[in-house]
Design a protein around this motif. Sequence first.
Motif, PDB file in Angstrom:
ATOM      1  N   MET A  68      15.838 -18.699  26.926  1.00 39.83           N
ATOM      2  CA  MET A  68      16.992 -18.593  25.480  1.00 39.83           C
ATOM      3  C   MET A  68      17.939 -18.153  25.964  1.00 39.83           C
ATOM      4  N   ALA A  69      17.865 -17.187  27.668  1.00 44.07           N
ATOM      5  CA  ALA A  69      18.787 -16.914  27.732  1.00 44.07           C
ATOM      6  C   ALA A  69      19.902 -17.459  28.814  1.00 44.07           C
ATOM      7  N   GLY A  70      18.655 -19.013  28.555  1.00 44.79           N
ATOM      8  CA  GLY A  70      19.955 -20.315  29.659  1.00 44.79           C
ATOM      9  C   GLY A  70      19.572 -19.247  31.467  1.00 44.79           C
ATOM     10  N   ALA A  71      18.767 -18.841  31.439  1.00 45.97           N
ATOM     11  CA  ALA A  71      18.121 -18.163  32.866  1.00 45.97           C
ATOM     12  C   ALA A  71      17.501 -18.711  34.068  1.00 45.97           C
ATOM     13  N   LEU A  72      16.516 -19.973  33.500  1.00 45.07           N
ATOM     14  CA  LEU A  72      15.969 -20.983  34.268  1.00 45.07           C
ATOM     15  C   LEU A  72      16.877 -22.216  34.290  1.00 45.07           C
ATOM     16  N   LYS A  73      17.106 -22.429  35.336  1.00 46.99           N
ATOM     17  CA  LYS A  73      17.513 -23.888  35.694  1.00 46.99           C
ATOM     18  C   LYS A  73      17.171 -25.042  37.179  1.00 46.99           C
ATOM     19  N   THR A  74      16.790 -26.867  36.296  1.00 45.29           N
ATOM     20  CA  THR A  74      16.062 -26.831  36.578  1.00 45.29           C
ATOM     21  C   THR A  74      16.994 -27.410  38.714  1.00 45.29           C
ATOM     22  N   LYS A  75      16.602 -27.835  39.606  1.00 46.15           N
ATOM     23  CA  LYS A  75      17.921 -28.075  40.393  1.00 46.15           C
ATOM     24  C   LYS A  75      17.784 -29.451  40.707  1.00 46.15           C
ATOM     25  N   GLU A  76      19.420 -30.086  41.269  1.00 50.91           N
ATOM     26  CA  GLU A  76      19.599 -31.455  40.754  1.00 50.91           C
ATOM     27  C   GLU A  76      18.536 -32.479  41.404  1.00 50.91           C
ATOM     28  N   SER A  77      18.392 -31.938  42.968  1.00 47.39           N
ATOM     29  CA  SER A  77      17.289 -31.825  44.163  1.00 47.39           C
ATOM     30  C   SER A  77      16.362 -31.464  43.707  1.00 47.39           C
ATOM     31  N   VAL A  78      14.798 -32.755  44.160  1.00 47.29           N
ATOM     32  CA  VAL A  78      14.147 -32.008  43.956  1.00 47.29           C
ATOM     33  C   VAL A  78      13.101 -32.637  45.769  1.00 47.29           C
ATOM     34  N   LEU A  79      12.712 -31.550  46.518  1.00 44.96           N
ATOM     35  CA  LEU A  79      12.016 -31.896  47.775  1.00 44.96           C
ATOM     36  C   LEU A  79      10.365 -32.261  47.263  1.00 44.96           C
ATOM     37  N   LEU A  80      10.180 -33.849  47.462  1.00 50.83           N
ATOM     38  CA  LEU A  80       8.742 -34.456  47.677  1.00 50.83           C
ATOM     39  C   LEU A  80       7.684 -33.489  48.338  1.00 50.83           C
ATOM     40  N   ASN A  81       8.445 -32.835  49.472  1.00 55.12           N
ATOM     41  CA  ASN A  81       7.158 -32.159  50.489  1.00 55.12           C
ATOM     42  C   ASN A  81       6.095 -31.221  49.755  1.00 55.12           C
ATOM     43  N   HIS A  82       6.931 -30.642  48.799  1.00 56.49           N
ATOM     44  CA  HIS A  82       6.114 -29.538  48.619  1.00 56.49           C
ATOM     45  C   HIS A  82       4.956 -30.272  47.976  1.00 56.49           C
ATOM     46  N   LEU A  83       4.334 -31.131  48.025  1.00 56.81           N
ATOM     47  CA  LEU A  83       3.099 -32.095  47.822  1.00 56.81           C
ATOM     48  C   LEU A  83       2.317 -32.185  48.364  1.00 56.81           C
ATOM     49  N   LEU A  84       2.812 -31.795  49.637  1.00 54.92           N
ATOM     50  CA  LEU A  84       2.011 -31.887  50.795  1.00 54.92           C
ATOM     51  C   LEU A  84       1.879 -30.283  51.380  1.00 54.92           C
ATOM     52  N   THR A  85       2.936 -28.843  51.644  1.00 63.21           N
ATOM     53  CA  THR A  85       3.066 -27.885  51.862  1.00 63.21           C
ATOM     54  C   THR A  85       2.249 -26.956  50.727  1.00 63.21           C
ATOM     55  N   ARG A  86       1.816 -27.369  49.424  1.00 58.67           N
ATOM     56  CA  ARG A  86       1.613 -26.419  48.326  1.00 58.67           C
ATOM     57  C   ARG A  86       1.711 -25.349  48.291  1.00 58.67           C
ATOM     58  N   ASP A  87       3.236 -25.078  48.411  1.00 58.87           N
ATOM     59  CA  ASP A  87       3.378 -23.626  48.997  1.00 58.87           C
ATOM     60  C   ASP A  87       3.816 -22.830  47.039  1.00 58.87           C
ATOM     61  N   ARG A  88       3.595 -21.055  47.405  1.00 60.44           N
ATOM     62  CA  ARG A  88       4.533 -20.396  46.035  1.00 60.44           C
ATOM     63  C   ARG A  88       5.571 -19.906  46.544  1.00 60.44           C
ATOM     64  N   LYS A  89       6.584 -19.942  45.945  1.00 59.44           N
ATOM     65  CA  LYS A  89       7.683 -19.011  46.412  1.00 59.44           C
ATOM     66  C   LYS A  89       7.796 -18.005  45.058  1.00 59.44           C
ATOM     67  N   VAL A  90       8.381 -17.207  45.722  1.00 59.11           N
ATOM     68  CA  VAL A  90       8.825 -15.682  44.350  1.00 59.11           C
ATOM     69  C   VAL A  90      10.579 -16.698  43.919  1.00 59.11           C
ATOM     70  N   ILE A  91      10.344 -17.192  42.456  1.00 55.30           N
ATOM     71  CA  ILE A  91      11.938 -17.130  42.490  1.00 55.30           C
ATOM     72  C   ILE A  91      12.733 -16.090  41.721  1.00 55.30           C
ATOM     73  N   PHE A  92      12.406 -14.994  41.190  1.00 52.78           N
ATOM     74  CA  PHE A  92      12.742 -14.086  40.672  1.00 52.78           C
ATOM     75  C   PHE A  92      12.172 -12.603  41.063  1.00 52.78           C
ATOM     76  N   GLU A  93      13.050 -12.057  40.860  1.00 51.84           N
ATOM     77  CA  GLU A  93      12.285 -10.724  40.920  1.00 51.84           C
ATOM     78  C   GLU A  93      13.329  -9.239  40.522  1.00 51.84           C
ATOM     79  N   SER A  94      12.436  -8.269  39.849  1.00 49.59           N
ATOM     80  CA  SER A  94      13.521  -7.570  39.196  1.00 49.59           C
ATOM     81  C   SER A  94      13.367  -5.643  39.102  1.00 49.59           C
ATOM     82  N   ALA A  95      13.716  -5.308  39.452  1.00 46.08           N
ATOM     83  CA  ALA A  95      13.066  -4.196  39.043  1.00 46.08           C
ATOM     84  C   ALA A  95      12.547  -3.693  37.790  1.00 46.08           C
ATOM     85  N   LYS A  96      11.435  -2.308  37.060  1.00 38.03           N
ATOM     86  CA  LYS A  96      11.471  -2.614  35.590  1.00 38.03           C
ATOM     87  C   LYS A  96      11.628  -0.886  35.557  1.00 38.03           C
TER      88      LYS A  96
END
Lengths: 384, 204
Positions: free
Chosen positions: A319-347
């Motif tokens: 609802m906040a409109g904060a989450l957006k999908t990127k226009e292009s996607v790197l297929l190599n993620h299927l091989l690298t199977r990485d996990r990345k931090v996409i958002f971080e904030s203090a509480k």
Amino acid sequence: MVFGERMARAVAGAHSVGVEASVCSRFRMPKSDCNDCAALCPESVIELSENGPEILGGCTDCGVCYSVCPNGVFTLKDRDDDVILNEIRESVKRNNGVFRISCNWGDAESDLVLPCLSRLTESLLAGPVLVGAASIELLVPPCGECLTHQAAPHFKSVVRNTRHLLRMLYSEEKLFTKNVPINSFVEEPDEPVSRRDFLGALRKKASDVVAVSLPEIPMDKNGSVDKPFHTVLLERPQNVKRSTLLNLLNGCLPVERVEVPKDESLMAEIEIGPECTGCDTCVTLCPTGAISRPTGDNYQLTFRPHLCVNCLVCEKSCMAGALKTKESVLLNHLLTRDRKVIFESAKSVCGICHQEFLGSGSDVCPMCARSHNKNMAMVMSLLA
Amino acid sequence: MPERSPVLPREVTERSFKAKGPKQYTIWVDLEFCIGCHACTMACKAENNTPVGLDYNRVIEIEQGEFKDSTKRPDLRTFFVAMPCMHCGKPACLAACPVSAITKREEDGIVLINKDKCIGCRYCSWACPYGVPQFNAEANVMEKCTLCVHRVSKGIVPACVETCVAKARFFGEVNSLVDIIKRKRAKRVLAGASSTVPSVIYTR
């Protein structure tokens, strides 16, 4: 319903396609407009509602719904991708030249016959070269003339996605298509079938169906256990289609970085802007658990692209409109199977409601501040 | 009952109160008589067993005017505005909920949160122009005034209406309440204008 009636219904309306409604986008987010399964079913026997899909009588086990649904709602008990991949492995061991795939209606010789070409998944189409075949030849009849042509558009996107995948893994072209004529009549069998053989085959099919259907008979229409919706959302049975693909790609090395437009991708790549309020809706609604919220001092959201199925429920529900999908996607993620931090904030903790909120500049959470302002605005308008 | 001055402001028409479904039940709060005792809040709390800090009904205190120096009479008034859920005709909470956990009943227009479906995302609270839904941290769900649906479906008025010390709250079907207000010629009928079409009626 009496047990006997349920049994009879299971045998008569039998099909070996299982439905796991809890991962359906429509079940998780009722406002979703996803209807790929219902639109593409060649027999038009899928009914969609906010309880997910229901397969009515008349299903022919073609498996197109299994291939179409990105979330993995449908499971095939008879011939799922793993079973067919084993058949492909055996066939490639005998002959590792060109591997030909056709459908029931295509008038051609082939190594693998499927009820419909739209039963193909990226795993099945790329599978032959990944297990050692030299190349793949897809034999395509004129689908418009087929009685069940409703499902046809899907296999074209599977071919396109598989080409992207193969481009990432091989430097030369591996997938070819060839047009073939369509079977317009049913051929007589080479030898006549005896009545005993025919009835024996039918009996075997019926008992197979019963054996396969029995554990699944629900105690009541809404499922056997009354669990809170939230619990059901978090359970997330495994997405077999995706795990089959990931297992197939395990250990493969890419020859190039392949970026594809988001509409042509098996996964999405998401980014989260500062508008995020930490509501966790994306985490809860994601059907595969690609978005996670690890515990810690800070509020963090992590993303694993190789688990994402591009269902877009996260983007549509934010609802906040904060989450957006990127226009292009790197297929190599299927091989690298990485996990990345996409958002971080203090509480911080709100002095009024004692709940955590994101940000560190205030003692009062935005919710309480807004509520106060709203109450005041309401009162002022009443007394004006 | 004390006399209420005539004059219904022209801008408020009956259309503002037209129920969306077959019927819309609501609460009429007369601000003239509310003394700010919070008995409604307490009765609601007892009836619905809400946790500490979570009130379905809130009473807001407003001071208007100023206390002038000793030679002049003070020109001060305190108003108390009691706010339950507005049970809107076009609820913003219903539209905002990502899992469709909020529904509006056909038979009486009561807006309800299905706590078994709620995932505690608080979108309803963000969307509500009156800040009505509140978060229950223990259950991780949102809660709000239910217009005592468990009492209303048995034909009993909500707890807050029954308990009001100053007889400032009334319960009924929107159109009948508006008729009563017009007949008694209440001072003003205020709708708290909003695109969500709130059902609760305030008069002064």
